[in-house]
Design a protein around this motif. Structure first.
Motif, mmCIF file in Angstrom:
data_model
loop_
_atom_site.group_PDB
_atom_site.id
_atom_site.type_symbol
_atom_site.label_atom_id
_atom_site.label_comp_id
_atom_site.label_asym_id
_atom_site.label_seq_id
_atom_site.Cartn_x
_atom_site.Cartn_y
_atom_site.Cartn_z
ATOM 1 N N ARG A 26 2.038 2.279 -11.667
ATOM 2 C CA ARG A 26 1.889 1.648 -12.985
ATOM 3 C C ARG A 26 2.523 0.261 -12.961
ATOM 4 N NH1 ARG A 26 3.782 6.227 -15.311
ATOM 5 N NH2 ARG A 26 2.057 7.616 -15.726
ATOM 6 N N ASN A 29 0.411 -2.055 -11.066
ATOM 7 C CA ASN A 29 -0.751 -2.397 -11.877
ATOM 8 C C ASN A 29 -0.391 -3.474 -12.905
ATOM 9 O OD1 ASN A 29 -3.349 -2.243 -12.944
ATOM 10 N ND2 ASN A 29 -2.709 -0.723 -14.459
ATOM 11 N N GLN A 33 -2.069 -7.186 -13.096
ATOM 12 C CA GLN A 33 -2.775 -7.719 -14.276
ATOM 13 C C GLN A 33 -2.174 -9.062 -14.695
ATOM 14 O OE1 GLN A 33 -5.529 -6.141 -14.795
ATOM 15 N NE2 GLN A 33 -4.789 -4.489 -13.463
ATOM 16 N N ALA A 89 -6.392 -7.109 -9.014
ATOM 17 C CA ALA A 89 -6.182 -6.465 -10.319
ATOM 18 C C ALA A 89 -7.178 -5.324 -10.507
ATOM 19 C CB ALA A 89 -6.332 -7.490 -11.430
ATOM 20 N N ARG A 90 -8.442 -5.575 -10.115
ATOM 21 C CA ARG A 90 -9.467 -4.536 -10.272
ATOM 22 C C ARG A 90 -9.155 -3.328 -9.384
ATOM 23 N NH1 ARG A 90 -13.272 -8.527 -10.366
ATOM 24 N NH2 ARG A 90 -13.746 -8.221 -8.151
ATOM 25 N N LEU A 93 -6.017 -1.408 -10.510
ATOM 26 C CA LEU A 93 -6.314 -0.662 -11.744
ATOM 27 C C LEU A 93 -7.063 0.631 -11.392
ATOM 28 C CD1 LEU A 93 -6.234 -0.709 -14.859
ATOM 29 C CD2 LEU A 93 -8.506 -1.750 -14.799
ATOM 30 N N ARG A 94 -8.047 0.489 -10.508
ATOM 31 C CA ARG A 94 -8.844 1.659 -10.133
ATOM 32 C C ARG A 94 -7.994 2.685 -9.378
ATOM 33 N NH1 ARG A 94 -12.429 2.709 -5.909
ATOM 34 N NH2 ARG A 94 -12.520 0.576 -5.152
ATOM 35 N N SER A 96 -4.693 3.117 -9.336
ATOM 36 C CA SER A 96 -3.653 3.789 -10.126
ATOM 37 C C SER A 96 -4.304 4.725 -11.137
ATOM 38 C CB SER A 96 -2.702 2.787 -10.785
ATOM 39 O OG SER A 96 -3.429 1.896 -11.567
ATOM 40 N N GLY A 97 -5.478 4.337 -11.652
ATOM 41 C CA GLY A 97 -6.198 5.223 -12.583
ATOM 42 C C GLY A 97 -6.610 6.513 -11.877
#
Ligand code: PLP
Length: 939
Positions: A26, A29, A33, A89-90, A93-94, A96-97
């Motif tokens: 997190r 991430n 960002q 960033a993309r 994000l993916r 960690s999601g």
């Protein structure tokens, strides 16, 4: 260069890497960002450096997880090197999601390096062999290989190529290259279900983990610096099994496999393979091993049964649900529960459903699997809670006249169990925690003294069992191994009943397991087989003699060693599966690891017949089956999380400036007196405490605190336990169970999430702020009233009454220094109302009788809630401390006491009448010289 796994040394991170790991992602991430936003605005403020720093925090840990894995981590590093802030960033994000949601386990798209999937690297097959999405169970397998690091990717690729469409499950390999890294992988990655060890692996870790060696020496008595790489496979297998016994372990070796397979030291290895053999065999075994844990024979059958078109002509109208779903008046029940519940209801014992009373089919197999899971020889399912499990054990292993040493503070089922079997309780006292109106646990010295007294009086042969609650409601954990060792040194064939109603989950924590009855039984068995055992006993015998002299004061002061040639390991453990696992209410087990069980087989069957319902609830049985599956597959991770949640609550309450003014979670040092903490352990959150400190304490200390049981003191906020519990329930939808005069007990379990912690903290803050506002607005008068209330709750606490004694009429030898008594006869004496009398608690007659006699003898159990232990049992002489305690009690629920009629007493004239055997003249005045001095000897 070695990577430092900085997270590992911290106590909480050892317990819950999964939470710590997600937090780091997190964090990464958030940084990614920010960097992307900077790039968009063209205003660079060090975003890239922050991302690199956050990534380095994540990287070392990721070596032990299959996802994101080497390829995605490499892609991420490349994007950073290319200064592609948006791409980073993309991707972050993916990733960690996917980690947070667990979607990588079934969505092959999550494994792609680019968002459109066009850059799939050909060296790996997608998760599903068909290429589509699959919900086949996913797990990870640890491969411990001596191959050079450069070859590991190729090996992983080969392993993935073994996947077949027919495989019922899918796994990803995690590759490590050394003994120590294999240990780290086992500890850190809860998704690992199987381990494949290639013999000849190097020993040292590639990582800098300062506490790992200490952990291995303390927890495993293993010094890795002395290991020889060539023959290290079995040692590693054993070390891994100690941490996670549920894992399947495979050994690949070029040594003589036939010899290894027959070696008892290799018994914990599921299969041994000759290294050059086909990997496919290993692959199929890995899947078969996990599928075996996954299979839930009773539940699987019940599902099949529910889907069959069956007409029932037995007495269970609810089965199939027709009387419900079609009803004008009760169809809402059907809608609420759903049809499957009724389709799965049956009273049949045929058609693949099996019988609880005489299981021969899938219930039997489900019980055997449960036994394997908890390390027992046998497990019996019980559908009426541990209340019944305990009674079954008494019924099966004790008979009238046997003596049982029991914590007087134990659950009522033990006391009733003895009423039923006729065993005579010899009560021993736990140390009191008077200021919180609760008890701790029974010191070993007290238990030893009771046994030595029996020995001195020639009645040790009558002692059958020692029964203790582990952990107690409030979280005191015994040193189960030490208790058994020392007791067996005095009586080698003694049985132990560990009531682990609250502690079933502990099996899946390497930290707590050694302190369970069954965990200790396994350790004792191992110790007994070692040459050190006999040596230790011989050394003791040289000093104290072969037959211990019960009057030798040294016996109480030192740790006694049992004779390994004589001692028997006879452990019964009862667990409320429903209290700590995903099981419907009342699901409980009796787990047996008794090498003389053959003596009790038929009595045990009788006990089942006596206590088990002939209409057991199929859903409870099914949920026990499923709870076992879950714990065998993800118990390790779930229990770690429950512990982590508890540590978070403890930390947040202690650190919050406003909450901590009014509330406090008691630490181990508050719950366990220093004398019982030989290691010097204070608390989980004491500065400087690492998980190693806690592991040492678990190993050495007489008592330990279960971190998941949190005594929250609320008296300092002006609330008594019951009022605070009601406030939380009524105004904040927070439920809890146990209370004391000035505290409530919070428990974390495998069901709790971090959102629950957030809610609790928010609520405590809200209540604390309300108190602050009230005190500020109310002025001096309000503050004085608050202080008085706090004082009354925190300092004017009633003394906890010790067990007094059984009336002489219920004792075989009233002169004896041990205080066991015939509670069963007293219990039934009270059935004759004419033989009983009632005295109002507050009446002056009670005081008169306390002073002048005749003695008051309780006719029944009196159990106030809280604290929930019997302050009177049938046949007990009621003394002033018990009356004082009862008069001060401000609780509404007192079982066995009718406030209108008063205390129910057995008339002294009746005691003679109801005594079997020798009649004695009952005393009419309080016995002199029979309390303090003698009593403390045995209690
Ligand atoms: C120590 C102990 N043993 C046994 C029981 C009974 O367990 P069950 O509720 O499963 O019947 C309890 C219940 O609270 C308990 O605290």
């Amino acid at each position: 260069m070695k990577n430092t796994i900085s997270s590992v040394p911290h106590l909480d991170n050892f317990f819950a890497t999964s939470a710590a790991r997600l937090d780091r992602w997190r964090e990464l991430n958030a940084k990614a960002q920010v960097w992307a936003a900077e790039a968009r605005s063209g205003n660079s403020r060090g975003g890239r450096a922050a991302v690199e720093a956050a990534l380095s925090e994540v990287r070392a840990l990721e070596n032990f997880f299959a996802y994101p894995g080497h390829r995605l981590m490499k892609a991420l590093a490349e994007q950073i090197a290319e200064d592609d802030a948006m791409g980073v960033a993309r991707l972050v994000l993916r990733l960690s999601g996917a980690l947070l949601s667990g979607s990588y386990r079934y969505n092959s798209g999550e494994w792609e390096t680019s968002d459109d999937g066009s850059a799939t690297v050909p060296d790996r097959l997608p998760l599903s062999p068909e290429g589509g999405e699959s919900r086949r169970p996913y797990f990870e397998t640890l491969f411990v290989s001596p191959a050079p690091a450069a070859n590991l990717l190729q090996i992983a690729h080969e392993i993935r190529r073994l996947r077949r469409v027919e495989d019922a499950m899918i796994y990803e390999p995690v590759l490590v290259g050394s003994f120590e890294d294999a240990i780290l992988g086992t500890v850190l990655n809860g998704k690992i279900e199987a381990v494949v060890i290639y013999d000849g692996i190097p020993i040292p870790s590639q990582h800098e983990v300062p506490l790992l060696h200490d952990f291995l020496t303390t927890y495993q008595q293993l010094d890795t610096t002395t290991l020889v790489p060539r023959e290290v496979g079995i040692t590693l297998a054993r070390a891994i099994k100690r941490i996670r016994p549920e894992l399947d372990i495979y050994l690949l070796t070029d040594r003589r496999v036939e010899q290894l397979a027959g070696d008892p030291a290799a018994a914990m290895i599921r299969r041994v393979f000759y290294e050059v053999e086909e990997l496919m065999e290993v692959h199929l075994n890995i899947i078969e091993g996990v599928a075996d844990r996954f299979a839930t024979p009773f539940f699987d059958n019940l599902k099949k049964y529910a889907s069959r078109p069956i007409s029932t002509f037995h007495a269970l109208p609810i089965a199939r649900g027709k009387s419900i779903i079609k009803s004008n008046w009760i169809h809402d029940m059907g809608e609420f529960y759903g049809q499957n519940l009724f389709l799965a209801e049956t009273s049949a014992t045929t058609g693949g459903i099996d019988s609880m009373l005489e299981p021969t089919g899938n219930i039997k197999i489900a019980q055997e699997k449960f036994a394997r899971a908890v390390g027992a020889d046998h497990v019996f399912f019980v559908t009426n809670g541990t209340s019944t499990s305990n009674k079954m054990v008494y019924q099966a292993v004790t008979k009238p006249g046997d003596i049982v040493i029991a914590d007087r503070n134990c659950h009522k089922s033990h006391h009733y169990g003895m009423v039923l079997s006729g065993a005579q309780p010899l009560y021993v006292e736990a140390y009191p925690m008077t200021e919180y109106s609760m008890y701790g646990a029974v010191p070993l010295r007290t238990i030893k003294q009771a046994m030595l007294n029996l020995k001195a009086e020639g009645r040790l042969d009558r002692l059958k069992m020692v029964t203790l609650t582990n952990c107690t409601f409030d979280g005191h954990i015994y040193n189960t191994r030490r208790v058994m060792e020392e007791c067996l040194a005095i009586k080698p064939d003694l049985l132990f009943l560990w009531d682990e109603a609250w502690f079933g989950f502990a099996r899946w924590s390497p930290f707590l397991r050694p302190r369970t009855g069954l965990g200790a039984a396994a350790a004792l068995e191992e110790w007994r087989a070692s040459p050190e055992a006999l040596k230790a006993w011989q050394a003791q015998a040289a000093e104290l003699g072969e037959d211990l002299d019960p009057n030798d004061p040294r016996l109480l002061k030192r740790r006694l060693v049992p004779d390994p040639r004589k001692m028997r390991i006879r452990v019964y453990e009862t667990d409320s599966v429903h209290k700590s696992m995903s099981c419907l209410r009342q699901g409980s087990i009796v787990a047996v690891r008794d090498e003389d069980y053959s003596k009790h087989v038929s009595a045990f069957h009788e006990a089942v017949f006596i206590h088990a319902s002939t209409s057991p609830n199929a859903q409870i049985i099914a949920s026990m089956d499923v709870a076992r599956r879950q714990m065998e597959l993800e118990g390790y991770e779930l229990v770690m999380r429950a512990i982590e949640i508890a540590l978070t609550i403890r930390r947040e309450v202690a650190a919050h400036p406003i909450i901590s003014k009014y509330f406090d979670v008691l630490g181990a040092d508050d719950m366990v007196p220093a004398g019982f903490r030989a290691s010097g352990f204070k608390d989980f959150l004491t500065p400087g405490s690492t998980w190693l400190t806690a592991v040492k304490a678990m190993h050495e200390d007489e008592f330990m605190l279960d971190p998941t049981r949190m005594t929250l003191v609320c008296g300092t906020a002006g609330y008594d336990g019951t009022a605070f519990k009601n406030l939380l329930a009524a105004d904040y939808n927070i439920q809890l169970n146990k209370t004391s005069r000035n505290s409530v007990l919070l428990q974390s379990n495998i069901n709790n999430t971090r959102s629950d912690v957030a809610l609790l903290i928010k609520v405590l803050l809200e209540i604390a702020m309300q108190i602050e506002a009230r005190l500020a607005e109310g002025g001096d008068a309000e503050r004085a009233a608050f202080a008085a209330r706090v004082k009354s709750l925190m300092t004017d606490v009633p003394d906890l009454p010790n067990f007094s004694r059984f009336h002489d009429g219920y004792r075989e030898d009233p002169g004896s220094i041990t205080l066991e008594g015939d509670m069963r006869t007293a219990f039934f004496a009270a059935y004759e109302e004419d033989d009983c009398e009632y005295l109002p608690l507050m009446s002056s007659k009670v005081d008169e009788r306390l002073k002048k006699g005749p003695e008051m003898v309780s006719a029944n159990f009196v159990i106030p809630y809280p604290p929930g232990f019997p302050i009177m049992v049938p046949g007990q002489v009621i003394d002033a401390s018990t009356i004082g305690f009862m008069r001060k009690l401000d609780v509404k629920e007192i079982h066995g006491y009718n406030a209108t009629r008063g205390l129910k007493l057995i008339k002294l004239s009746a005691i003679v009448k109801t005594q079997p055997g020798t009649k004695r003249t009952p005393s009419t005045a309080p016995a002199k010289g029979k309390t303090a001095g003698k009593k403390t000897k045995s209690s």
